[in-house]
Design a protein around this motif. Sequence first.
Motif, PDB file in Angstrom:
ATOM      1  N   VAL A  41     -71.052   7.821 -16.849  1.00  0.00           N
ATOM      2  CA  VAL A  41     -70.641   7.240 -15.872  1.00  0.00           C
ATOM      3  C   VAL A  41     -69.289   7.909 -16.110  1.00  0.00           C
ATOM      4  CG1 VAL A  41     -69.566   5.053 -15.270  1.00  0.00           C
ATOM      5  CG2 VAL A  41     -71.095   5.121 -16.282  1.00  0.00           C
ATOM      6  N   ARG A  42     -68.491   8.020 -14.942  1.00  0.00           N
ATOM      7  CA  ARG A  42     -67.659   9.559 -14.914  1.00  0.00           C
ATOM      8  C   ARG A  42     -66.169   7.923 -13.406  1.00  0.00           C
ATOM      9  NH1 ARG A  42     -67.129  14.802 -11.083  1.00  0.00           N
ATOM     10  NH2 ARG A  42     -67.585  15.671 -13.141  1.00  0.00           N
ATOM     11  N   MET A  43     -65.116   7.856 -14.285  1.00  0.00           N
ATOM     12  CA  MET A  43     -64.478   7.241 -13.492  1.00  0.00           C
ATOM     13  C   MET A  43     -63.206   8.337 -13.401  1.00  0.00           C
ATOM     14  SD  MET A  43     -63.343   4.712 -16.206  1.00  0.00           S
ATOM     15  CE  MET A  43     -62.264   2.704 -15.130  1.00  0.00           C
ATOM     16  N   MET A  44     -62.984   7.955 -12.197  1.00  0.00           N
ATOM     17  CA  MET A  44     -61.941   9.464 -11.386  1.00  0.00           C
ATOM     18  C   MET A  44     -60.572   8.893 -10.746  1.00  0.00           C
ATOM     19  SD  MET A  44     -64.040  11.602  -8.503  1.00  0.00           S
ATOM     20  CE  MET A  44     -62.575  12.509  -7.765  1.00  0.00           C
ATOM     21  N   GLU A  45     -59.207   8.971 -10.358  1.00  0.00           N
ATOM     22  CA  GLU A  45     -58.380   8.769 -10.160  1.00  0.00           C
ATOM     23  C   GLU A  45     -57.691   9.524  -8.452  1.00  0.00           C
ATOM     24  OE1 GLU A  45     -54.803  10.641 -12.228  1.00  0.00           O
ATOM     25  OE2 GLU A  45     -53.310   9.532 -10.873  1.00  0.00           O
ATOM     26  N   ARG A  46     -58.338   8.421  -7.791  1.00  0.00           N
ATOM     27  CA  ARG A  46     -58.623   8.117  -6.064  1.00  0.00           C
ATOM     28  C   ARG A  46     -59.615   9.437  -5.693  1.00  0.00           C
ATOM     29  NH1 ARG A  46     -53.070  10.063  -6.066  1.00  0.00           N
ATOM     30  NH2 ARG A  46     -51.565   7.561  -5.842  1.00  0.00           N
ATOM     31  N   SER A  47     -59.453  10.448  -4.735  1.00  0.00           N
ATOM     32  CA  SER A  47     -60.712  10.874  -4.377  1.00  0.00           C
ATOM     33  C   SER A  47     -60.195  11.364  -3.054  1.00  0.00           C
ATOM     34  CB  SER A  47     -61.554   9.465  -3.731  1.00  0.00           C
ATOM     35  OG  SER A  47     -61.314   8.887  -2.336  1.00  0.00           O
ATOM     36  N   LEU A  48     -61.474  12.582  -2.683  1.00  0.00           N
ATOM     37  CA  LEU A  48     -60.994  13.297  -1.409  1.00  0.00           C
ATOM     38  C   LEU A  48     -60.896  12.057  -0.114  1.00  0.00           C
ATOM     39  CD1 LEU A  48     -61.324  16.304  -0.691  1.00  0.00           C
ATOM     40  CD2 LEU A  48     -63.969  14.737   0.638  1.00  0.00           C
ATOM     41  N   TYR A  49     -61.313  11.228  -0.124  1.00  0.00           N
ATOM     42  CA  TYR A  49     -61.175  10.390   1.185  1.00  0.00           C
ATOM     43  C   TYR A  49     -59.590   9.962   0.980  1.00  0.00           C
ATOM     44  CZ  TYR A  49     -66.224   9.585   1.150  1.00  0.00           C
ATOM     45  OH  TYR A  49     -67.018  10.398   0.586  1.00  0.00           O
ATOM     46  N   SER A  50     -59.058   9.286  -0.024  1.00  0.00           N
ATOM     47  CA  SER A  50     -57.846   8.952  -0.254  1.00  0.00           C
ATOM     48  C   SER A  50     -56.550   9.954   0.217  1.00  0.00           C
ATOM     49  CB  SER A  50     -57.367   7.998  -1.684  1.00  0.00           C
ATOM     50  OG  SER A  50     -57.606   9.056  -2.244  1.00  0.00           O
ATOM     51  N   ALA A  51     -57.348  11.505   0.087  1.00  0.00           N
ATOM     52  CA  ALA A  51     -55.799  12.134   0.319  1.00  0.00           C
ATOM     53  C   ALA A  51     -56.226  12.062   1.336  1.00  0.00           C
ATOM     54  CB  ALA A  51     -56.853  14.005  -0.560  1.00  0.00           C
ATOM     55  N   LYS A  52     -56.989  12.064   2.580  1.00  0.00           N
ATOM     56  CA  LYS A  52     -56.933  12.274   3.812  1.00  0.00           C
ATOM     57  C   LYS A  52     -56.796  11.115   5.012  1.00  0.00           C
ATOM     58  CE  LYS A  52     -58.408  14.018   8.170  1.00  0.00           C
ATOM     59  NZ  LYS A  52     -57.870  12.640   8.911  1.00  0.00           N
ATOM     60  N   TYR A  53     -56.850   9.988   4.036  1.00  0.00           N
ATOM     61  CA  TYR A  53     -56.973   8.548   4.623  1.00  0.00           C
ATOM     62  C   TYR A  53     -55.796   8.242   4.677  1.00  0.00           C
ATOM     63  CZ  TYR A  53     -62.113   8.220   5.772  1.00  0.00           C
ATOM     64  OH  TYR A  53     -63.269   8.721   6.703  1.00  0.00           O
ATOM     65  N   ILE A  54     -54.607   8.582   3.044  1.00  0.00           N
ATOM     66  CA  ILE A  54     -53.202   7.633   3.140  1.00  0.00           C
ATOM     67  C   ILE A  54     -52.051   8.450   3.000  1.00  0.00           C
ATOM     68  CG2 ILE A  54     -52.164   6.829   1.131  1.00  0.00           C
ATOM     69  CD1 ILE A  54     -54.680   4.711   2.522  1.00  0.00           C
ATOM     70  N   PHE A  55     -52.579  10.287   2.126  1.00  0.00           N
ATOM     71  CA  PHE A  55     -51.381  11.235   2.448  1.00  0.00           C
ATOM     72  C   PHE A  55     -51.552  11.345   3.913  1.00  0.00           C
ATOM     73  CE2 PHE A  55     -52.180   9.603  -1.812  1.00  0.00           C
ATOM     74  CZ  PHE A  55     -50.776   9.283  -2.200  1.00  0.00           C
ATOM     75  N   VAL A  56     -52.328  11.976   4.052  1.00  0.00           N
ATOM     76  CA  VAL A  56     -52.771  13.283   5.142  1.00  0.00           C
ATOM     77  C   VAL A  56     -52.057  12.097   6.525  1.00  0.00           C
ATOM     78  CG1 VAL A  56     -53.501  15.162   7.141  1.00  0.00           C
ATOM     79  CG2 VAL A  56     -53.616  14.896   4.568  1.00  0.00           C
ATOM     80  N   GLU A  57     -52.771  11.101   6.336  1.00  0.00           N
ATOM     81  CA  GLU A  57     -52.462   9.988   7.732  1.00  0.00           C
ATOM     82  C   GLU A  57     -51.293   9.497   7.654  1.00  0.00           C
ATOM     83  OE1 GLU A  57     -55.248   9.918   9.072  1.00  0.00           O
ATOM     84  OE2 GLU A  57     -54.464   8.336  10.949  1.00  0.00           O
ATOM     85  N   ASN A  58     -50.412   9.483   6.545  1.00  0.00           N
ATOM     86  CA  ASN A  58     -49.118   9.352   6.472  1.00  0.00           C
ATOM     87  C   ASN A  58     -48.013  10.387   6.807  1.00  0.00           C
ATOM     88  OD1 ASN A  58     -46.650   7.274   5.877  1.00  0.00           O
ATOM     89  ND2 ASN A  58     -46.829   8.878   4.363  1.00  0.00           N
ATOM     90  N   LEU A  59     -48.296  11.308   6.397  1.00  0.00           N
ATOM     91  CA  LEU A  59     -47.360  12.793   7.052  1.00  0.00           C
ATOM     92  C   LEU A  59     -47.576  12.937   8.878  1.00  0.00           C
ATOM     93  CD1 LEU A  59     -48.397  15.973   4.560  1.00  0.00           C
ATOM     94  CD2 LEU A  59     -46.312  14.459   4.786  1.00  0.00           C
ATOM     95  N   TYR A  60     -48.775  12.365   9.080  1.00  0.00           N
ATOM     96  CA  TYR A  60     -48.837  12.703  10.689  1.00  0.00           C
ATOM     97  C   TYR A  60     -48.380  11.310  11.696  1.00  0.00           C
ATOM     98  CZ  TYR A  60     -50.945  12.775  15.250  1.00  0.00           C
ATOM     99  OH  TYR A  60     -51.445  12.717  16.018  1.00  0.00           O
ATOM    100  N   LYS A  61     -48.860  10.377  10.968  1.00  0.00           N
ATOM    101  CA  LYS A  61     -47.855   9.397  11.442  1.00  0.00           C
ATOM    102  C   LYS A  61     -46.493   9.109  11.294  1.00  0.00           C
ATOM    103  CE  LYS A  61     -51.506   5.540  11.586  1.00  0.00           C
ATOM    104  NZ  LYS A  61     -52.258   4.871  11.211  1.00  0.00           N
ATOM    105  N   SER A  62     -45.981   9.279  10.577  1.00  0.00           N
ATOM    106  CA  SER A  62     -44.513   9.726  10.604  1.00  0.00           C
ATOM    107  C   SER A  62     -44.030  10.366  10.780  1.00  0.00           C
ATOM    108  CB  SER A  62     -44.122   9.780   8.417  1.00  0.00           C
ATOM    109  OG  SER A  62     -44.366  10.226   8.177  1.00  0.00           O
ATOM    110  N   GLY A  63     -44.364  11.256  11.839  1.00  0.00           N
ATOM    111  CA  GLY A  63     -43.899  12.406  12.266  1.00  0.00           C
ATOM    112  C   GLY A  63     -43.518  13.445  11.920  1.00  0.00           C
ATOM    113  N   LYS A  64     -43.799  14.016  10.334  1.00  0.00           N
ATOM    114  CA  LYS A  64     -43.852  14.736   9.479  1.00  0.00           C
ATOM    115  C   LYS A  64     -45.052  15.771   9.853  1.00  0.00           C
ATOM    116  CE  LYS A  64     -40.955  12.431   6.648  1.00  0.00           C
ATOM    117  NZ  LYS A  64     -40.902  11.310   6.404  1.00  0.00           N
ATOM    118  N   MET A  65     -46.109  15.695  10.640  1.00  0.00           N
ATOM    119  CA  MET A  65     -47.022  16.825  10.519  1.00  0.00           C
ATOM    120  C   MET A  65     -46.760  17.381  11.990  1.00  0.00           C
ATOM    121  SD  MET A  65     -50.618  16.777   8.829  1.00  0.00           S
ATOM    122  CE  MET A  65     -50.289  17.490   7.057  1.00  0.00           C
ATOM    123  N   PRO A  66     -46.965  18.771  11.893  1.00  0.00           N
ATOM    124  CA  PRO A  66     -47.621  18.944  13.722  1.00  0.00           C
ATOM    125  C   PRO A  66     -48.972  18.222  14.350  1.00  0.00           C
ATOM    126  CG  PRO A  66     -46.326  20.672  12.259  1.00  0.00           C
ATOM    127  CD  PRO A  66     -46.679  19.977  11.605  1.00  0.00           C
TER     128      PRO A  66
END
Length: 229
Positions: free
Chosen positions: A96-121
């Motif tokens: 069994v593998r347990m891993m911290e976060r995922s490809l999905y949260s990097a995009k859906y949370i962090f990239v999304e936040n940068l963009y939505k907050s006007g900090k990412m062109p």
Amino acid sequence: MLSSSQGKLVRDGEDRKPVICIEGNIASGKTTCLEYFSKTSNIEVLTEPVSKWRNVRGHNPLALMYEDPARWGLTLQTYIQLTVLDHHLSKIMAPVRMMERSLYSAKYIFVENLYKSGKMPEVDYAVLSEWFEWIISNISIPVDLIVYLQTSPQTCFDRLKQRCREEEKVIPLEYLEALHHLYENWLINNTSFKVPAPVLVIPADHDLQKMLHQYEENREKIFTVPRAP
Ligand SMILES: Nc1ncnc2c1ncn2[C@@H]1O[C@H](COP(=O)(O)OP(=O)(O)O)[C@@H](O)[C@H]1O
Ligand SMILES: Cc1cn([C@H]2C[C@H](O)[C@@H](COP(=O)(O)O)O2)c(=O)[nH]c1=O
């Protein structure tokens, strides 16, 4: 190595083993949770490769992003996408593998936040989104269970201060609140992006002793997760 199956590239050379991703806000207690479960036999634990994000060939893209998100957000998130993809595709050494976060949260949370907050062109967001869409359309990224450590932003703020990671000293409470709303909309309210696996929610504002107790109570649910098709 990758081979092709049903139109997607898949990691080869092994049977599909269950993959459990631990999700949650910054300093919600993911690493501490993984540390606890790493003592269990037959489980492999992969923590986030934060040390790489702090040092790629002598550069610190994590620090640069916090200093100037509009300039360095794309740089950091491109590198995070690469290193997390590398984790997803690495050979699983235990049942069994347990891993911290995922490809999905990097995009859906962090990239999304940068963009939505006007900090990412917009162009940076478009390029990252194209990369992400290509990856999930062409490469199999199996996740069988998401364990969401649900905290209040204030708890994370307090723990972040206590952890005292140099790059994160500039993070205000509002940043954690924005990430919290994105997590809640994704994993609880189901109003943003497709959730790639069933979600187990563990309330995580409690002290360490209570958290360890809750992890024990949830052990069975976590490790008897059915494999996604
Ligand atoms: N339940 C808890 N109560 C109090 N402090 C905690 C708890 N869980 C973790 N911590 C502390 O909070 C900080 C962040 O925890 P960590 O596991 O590194 O979070 P994450 O990996 O989600 O960023 C660390 O200093 C850790 O020791
Ligand atoms: C995945 C991801 C992370 N970060 C940042 C957020 C934090 O400062 C660290 C990760 O620390 P945590 O304690 O594991 O939450 O990296 C980011 O900026 N973008 C991302 O996609």
